[in-house]
Scaffold this motif. Structure first.
Motif, mmCIF file in Angstrom:
data_model
loop_
_atom_site.group_PDB
_atom_site.id
_atom_site.type_symbol
_atom_site.label_atom_id
_atom_site.label_comp_id
_atom_site.label_asym_id
_atom_site.label_seq_id
_atom_site.Cartn_x
_atom_site.Cartn_y
_atom_site.Cartn_z
ATOM 1 N N VAL A 128 -0.966 -4.019 -9.687
ATOM 2 C CA VAL A 128 -1.521 -5.152 -10.423
ATOM 3 C C VAL A 128 -2.806 -5.585 -9.731
ATOM 4 C CG1 VAL A 128 -0.089 -6.765 -9.107
ATOM 5 C CG2 VAL A 128 -1.116 -7.505 -11.246
ATOM 6 N N LEU A 279 -2.818 -4.730 -15.592
ATOM 7 C CA LEU A 279 -1.585 -3.962 -15.409
ATOM 8 C C LEU A 279 -1.787 -2.574 -16.013
ATOM 9 C CD1 LEU A 279 0.801 -6.832 -16.505
ATOM 10 C CD2 LEU A 279 0.563 -5.964 -14.178
ATOM 11 N N ASP A 284 4.835 -1.601 -15.775
ATOM 12 C CA ASP A 284 4.511 -2.893 -15.180
ATOM 13 C C ASP A 284 4.133 -3.905 -16.251
ATOM 14 O OD1 ASP A 284 4.953 -1.685 -12.728
ATOM 15 O OD2 ASP A 284 2.843 -1.125 -12.491
#
Length: 686
Positions: A128, A279, A284
């Protein structure tokens, strides 16, 4: 020589010099000739360094031809050693064998450094990437120098510079010790680089693991509790599509969030206080399902959009990045969203006529909330010059000749405008012009050459009519201030950990400061050049909306530029390069009905300018007011209010959906009667 040819020649100068240097160096090594050998090697090395400093794109192109910097440097060193052997043919085993071994050691260290750089970069690649979020809890460390991490070509050239200089000195003086010293120094630099990178791979110096980063992200989501957001995925030149929605998103009720998919896009998003998360992986991205996020707006369609649409707890609204009469404004993909938010009745009708599967009940009219910066029509030009904004669109993906006027009509339009001594021309082509059709790019280049030549001619006529030097100083000061507020603190090419380390939570009130600084910059920009000077606007500043405010009339193609420009109700014209007769053109493209239509030869330019300078000759004023209402909807309630109401309603739908899902997920509790029936049946079976 035309400017485009001069530019092409300049781009090819360094590669040509580099190629010639190898040829001359080979001749110098074989003759042998010390002057040729030394001069060619020095020139080639300088050209290689300059190529990596100013023409990285060309350096990458050479790499694709397998002429990488490693190959070039190795060939250069090989030719130097060959030349030294030819110059002194006796005792070369004892003199130069050690030099060859030293060079091999240096190259081995270079490859080891590159392998370690890749390993370190992988440890710093996080799942991230954030911006405007305090990531200090992750205890991230600054990245190693970019020369070690990312610039392998420059690293080889810089570290190999002592060995190259030593070999050149050996060729001139005949002393192999100078070459040995240079090679040893290069190897020492490489050893230090390897040591620095090895230290970064120690367990205590590595950044957090991917799982730790994701746990931190989920904790931040739980604390921030976002409710509304924008999802965006696209290429490097498409960021403007998201940037136009930043301010409306910031004014929505709730806690906004921007969700991106490409790491580079984190830097491309303009200055904003809204938290940004990137992301890249689908797995994720799915973590947003457990967040408090209720709805996302989508300014564009992309291949990765379908991935976020899988999240059932989030409602999705397609807002587009502009509306026009083109088929792209009623893409069948729009039916994948929960709602399609459009500006006004025209877009609703467009979807109904296109019959692409979008239900009318899912179409919501919100206006265009970003257009409140556009100033209303104030009448005929008051100064000696009429400002004409020519803003053609790009050629599109389908090859339709009517998409852009640049190819068939652009030069004629610009030529006719420049021929009028009372016109000041602002030329703002679409950022993607020439990206698909080379003819559009070539025409765009020729148009800019024409405008520069006209500006130079006017400058000679008005040599004594320049703004005061203080105007340029004011613009420089305003530019520096705006850059300070809007430029990302992370350098281009920064890795994930470094970007998150530098991009912390924004300063309170920065958004208001950016708005004020932008207004001050625009005022300083327009004041920095005389009223008669033509301008070519190709950068992010000034925006097309800022150009709207200073223009007296717009010339464009069938595009969203017309719809947005109608907010001002100023006169406009549309270039017809579709091949359709004018009446059919107006019927096919309703946004044209309140403006003049220009043929490819631009013969209607004088009449257009006459109607702008004398409003009593403007026959489209009333039609523009009606068309504005049809395209953008009513001005009361304001678009900002309608945008917020639509978001509130969609969030309410998300809440209802989550509540229904929660009810369906509850376990069934048996009643007393159910329990007795169960016992009776078991008794019978017994």
């Amino acid at each position: 020589m035309p400017a485009r040819l001069r530019t092409a020649a300049a781009r090819l100068l360094l590669p040509t010099v580099l190629a010639l240097s190898f040829a001359v160096q080979a001749v110098g090594a074989l003759l042998p000739s010390v002057p040729l050998l030394v001069a060619a090697a020095a020139v080639g090395l300088a050209a290689d360094i300059a190529l990596h400093r100013w023409q990285r794109g060309m350096a990458s192109a050479l790499g694709k031809l397998n002429a990488t910097v490693t190959v070039r440097q190795a060939v250069r060193d090989l030719l130097m050693v060959t030349g030294l052997l030819r110059i002194e043919e006796q005792d070369y085993e004892t003199k130069y064998l050690a030099l060859v071994c030293g060079l091999l050691v240096f190259y081995a260290l270079h490859f080891a450094c590159q392998a370690l750089a890749i390993s370190v970069r992988r440890t710093r690649t996080l799942p991230v990437v954030t911006r405007n979020i305090d990531a200090s809890a992750l205890r991230l460390r600054p990245a190693p120098p970019a020369l070690l991490m990312q610039r392998a070509g420059q690293r080889l050239l810089m570290f190999g510079l002592p060995s190259s200089v030593g070999l050149l000195a050996a060729a001139v003086t005949g002393s192999a010790r100078l070459a040995a010293a240079g090679i040893a120094l290069s190897a020492a630099f490489a050893v230090v680089a390897v040591a620095v990178l090895l230290l970064r791979l120690r367990p205590g110096r590595r950044p957090v693991t991917s799982e730790e980063a994701l746990e931190w992200f989920e904790a931040w989501l739980a604390e921030y509790q976002p409710t509304v957001g924008m999802y965006f995925s696209g290429g490097t030149s498409s960021a403007y599509q998201a940037n136009m929605w930043l301010e409306p998103l910031a004014r929505l009720e709730g806690r906004p969030l921007i969700v991106l998919r490409e790491r580079f896009m984190v830097r491309k998003i303009a200055s904003t206080d809204i938290p940004i998360v990137c992301l890249p992986k689908v797995a994720d991205l799915m973590r947003l399902e457990q967040s408090t996020l209720k709805m996302l707006i989508h300014p564009s369609n992309s291949g990765k959009t379908s991935q976020v649409l899988r999240i059932p707890t989030i409602k999705h609204a397609f807002v587009n990045h502009g509306e026009s009469d083109k088929l792209s404004s009623c893409n069948p993909y729009a039916k994948a969203y929960d709602e399609v938010w459009v500006a006004g009745p025209a877009a609703r009708e467009r979807y109904a006529l296109a019959a692409v599967g979008v239900d009318d009940k899912d179409v919501v009219e919100i206006g265009r909330p970003q257009l409140d910066v556009i100033q209303p029509y104030a009448g005929a030009p008051t100064g000696p010059y009429t400002t004409v904004l020519y803003a053609p669109t790009w050629e599109g993906w389908d090859g339709n000749p009517g998409n852009t006027s640049v190819i068939e009509a652009g030069e004629n339009i610009v030529r006719a405008l420049l021929a009028d001594p009372g016109v000041r021309l602002l030329y703002k082509p679409h950022p993607l012009t020439g990206s698909v059709e080379p003819r559009a790019g070539a025409a765009n280049t020729r148009i800019q050459e024409m405008i520069r030549a006209a500006s130079a001619a006017r400058a000679a006529e008005h040599a004594d009519e320049r703004p005061a030097p203080s105007a340029a100083a004011e613009l420089a000061a305003r530019t520096a201030e705006l850059d300070r507020l809007t430029t990302s603190s992370s350098r281009p090419g920064a890795d994930d950990a470094e970007r998150m380390l530098l991009q912390t939570a924004p300063e309170p009130g920065r958004a208001a400061a950016v708005t004020a600084a932008t207004a001050a910059w625009e005022a300083a920009y327009w004041a920095s050049f005389p009223a008669w000077e033509h301008q070519i606007v190709t950068g992010a500043r000034p925006t097309v909306y800022a150009c709207f405010n200073v223009a007296d009339v717009l010339i464009s193609d069938v595009s969203s530029v017309i719809s947005d420009y109608l907010e001002s109700e100023k006169p406009y014209a549309v270039a017809n390069t579709s091949g359709l007769p004018e009446q059919d053109f107006r019927v096919t493209f309703p946004t044209v009905r309140a403006g003049a239509v220009l043929t490819p030869d631009a013969s209607g330019i004088p009449a257009l300018l006459e109607s702008v300078r004398h409003p009593e000759k403007d026959t489209y004023a009333e039609a523009r007011t009606e068309l504005k209402l049809h395209l953008l909807g009513p001005s009361d309630p304001p678009s900002v209010v309608r945008f917020n109401e639509a978001a509130r309603a969609l969030c309410a739908e998300a809440d209802e959906h989550r509540a229904a899902m929660a009810v369906r997920a509850l376990p069934v509790i048996p009643t007393q009667r159910d329990a007795e029936s169960t016992l009776d049946s078991e008794h019978v079976r017994g």
